[in-house]
Design an enzyme around this catalytic site. Structure first.
Site, PDB file in Angstrom:
ATOM      1  N   THR B  23       0.853  -1.188   0.000  1.00 28.01           N
ATOM      2  CA  THR B  23       0.000   0.000   0.000  1.00 28.01           C
ATOM      3  C   THR B  23       0.888   1.237   0.000  1.00 28.01           C
ATOM      4  O   THR B  23       1.959   1.244   0.612  1.00 28.01           O
ATOM      5  CB  THR B  23      -0.998  -0.007   1.177  1.00 28.01           C
ATOM      6  OG1 THR B  23      -1.971   1.019   0.955  1.00 28.01           O
ATOM      7  CG2 THR B  23      -0.332   0.245   2.524  1.00 28.01           C
ATOM      8  N   CYS B  29      -3.459   7.752   8.250  1.00 25.33           N
ATOM      9  CA  CYS B  29      -4.064   6.421   8.350  1.00 25.33           C
ATOM     10  C   CYS B  29      -3.101   5.463   9.044  1.00 25.33           C
ATOM     11  O   CYS B  29      -1.926   5.752   9.203  1.00 25.33           O
ATOM     12  CB  CYS B  29      -4.373   5.874   6.965  1.00 25.33           C
ATOM     13  SG  CYS B  29      -5.702   6.757   6.135  1.00 25.33           S
ATOM     14  N   HIS B  46      -5.494  -1.069   5.608  1.00 22.21           N
ATOM     15  CA  HIS B  46      -5.146   0.358   5.557  1.00 22.21           C
ATOM     16  C   HIS B  46      -6.380   1.120   6.054  1.00 22.21           C
ATOM     17  O   HIS B  46      -7.292   1.408   5.283  1.00 22.21           O
ATOM     18  CB  HIS B  46      -4.811   0.708   4.096  1.00 22.21           C
ATOM     19  CG  HIS B  46      -4.295   2.097   3.879  1.00 22.21           C
ATOM     20  ND1 HIS B  46      -3.446   2.404   2.833  1.00 22.21           N
ATOM     21  CD2 HIS B  46      -4.492   3.272   4.525  1.00 22.21           C
ATOM     22  CE1 HIS B  46      -3.155   3.700   2.864  1.00 22.21           C
ATOM     23  NE2 HIS B  46      -3.790   4.250   3.868  1.00 22.21           N
TER      24      HIS B  46
END
Lengths: 200, 155
Positions: B23, B29, B46
């Site tokens: 990712t 996040c 995520h």
């Protein structure tokens, strides 16, 4: 959620704002700048993100927080290289290295100030709504990391957020993107201000 | 270069026993990876927010929220033959990208880190390592051969 008519209204309002912003910047740089038709997105954060570019592309972002009757965030994103170019155009210093120096950073922050001031003043005059803008903050990082942070912080309490963006293309092959992010309260405020204006 | 790379975006989850899960652009996040070293199976999520605001009505678990994301990840890994008893966790992200938005101390990033630690702790999953906080964006990839996580940043 938004009718075609409301989207047209929003597009028109942002056109006024970004038109003013690009004129201000064009004067400062003494070159032509083309502003695109605004893109309107109203969705949840995870659905908006993939539509805004590659998460790992490197950008410089100048951000201004907007408080008052139209709370939200205004920011400019430039590819890293274009940020360096723009800084060099403004400061007259030769472009060197791959990171902005102190002088270049403050030149770009000033651009952020001018662009947000020009567009928000136009919006506020048109709508008759007051706002206060913060001092600008600048950072260079991955586009995805920057966007997700801005959108999540702005939209924390809300399921859907409104994002409007316009591309600015410089005569010298430099590209910048303006973003307006409003929370739903601000969006409703803007739409009802437009209604009031139309009824007059 | 690995051929077998699966990309996940913000608010997404993936589980696998081969290749790499990756990712990019992790800001405030939080990315949680879980790995069962014996069965060589693991996954990544995520997540965006520490927890859901309203809890009254019925809802489907969503990987948007750190607490629910961890539940989804564990369930998925167990369905594919792993066991929560053997899972080890790694945390990546939770940065503060803008002081203007997060204030000086506590922002979403901080809350996401706390939520991940609390929820993993409550289940009894050890956090092996963390690369969290600060003011930089990160990318992360989990190698399913060995459970190692490679974190990179722009700076």
């Amino acid at each position: 959620m938004f009718t075609e008519f409301e989207q047209d209204e929003l597009r028109e309002i942002v056109n006024i704002g970004s038109g003013n912003a690009s004129t201000a910047l064009a004067k400062m740089l003494k070159q032509k700048i083309h502003a695109s038709v605004p893109l309107i997105l109203f969705d949840e954060v995870q659905n908006i993100l993939p539509k805004l570019g590659l998460a790992d592309s490197r950008v410089t972002v100048v951000l201004v927080r907007v408080d008052g009757e139209i709370p939200g965030v205004f920011f400019i994103a430039l590819p890293l290289e274009n940020g360096l170019e723009l800084a060099s155009m403004l400061t007259g210093e030769e472009k060197s290295g791959t990171l902005l120096n102190e002088f270049g950073s403050s030149a770009l922050k000033e651009v952020g100030n001018i662009l947000s001031g020009a567009s928000l003043t136009a919006l506020s005059k048109f709508l008759g709504l007051d706002f206060v803008q913060s001092v600008p903050e600048i950072t260079s990082d991955m586009l995805g990391a920057i966007l997700e942070s801005i959108l999540v912080e702005t939209g924390e309490a809300y399921e859907k957020i409104l994002l409007i963006s316009t591309n600015l293309d410089f005569a010298t092959d430099c590209h910048a993107r303006l973003f307006f992010v409003f929370n739903p309260d601000a969006t409703n405020g803007i739409l009802s201000a437009v209604q009031r204006k139309l009824e007059k | 270069m690995h051929e077998d790379v699966k990309y996940i975006g913000t608010g997404e989850v993936a589980v696998s026993s081969t290749g790499i899960i990756k990712t990019s652009g992790i800001g405030s996040c939080i990315v949680v990876t879980l790995y069962d070293g014996e069965k060589k199976i693991g996954g990544m999520v995520h997540a965006m927010l520490p927890a859901r605001k309203e809890n009254g009505t019925e809802y489907l678990l969503s990987p948007k929220y750190t607490d629910e994301a961890i539940e989804i990840l564990i369930d998925e890994i167990e369905q594919q033959g792993g066991s929560r008893e053997r899972l080890k966790a790694k945390l990546i992200g939770g940065a503060k990208m803008f002081r203007l938005l997060s204030g000086d101390n506590f922002g979403i990033g901080f809350k996401n880190i706390e939520s991940a630690r609390e929820n993993l702790g409550a289940i009894g999953i050890l956090i092996e390592s963390e690369d969290v906080g600060g003011t930089i964006g990160r990318s992360a990839e989990l190698n399913l051969e060995n459970g190692l996580v490679l974190v990179s940043s722009m700076m």
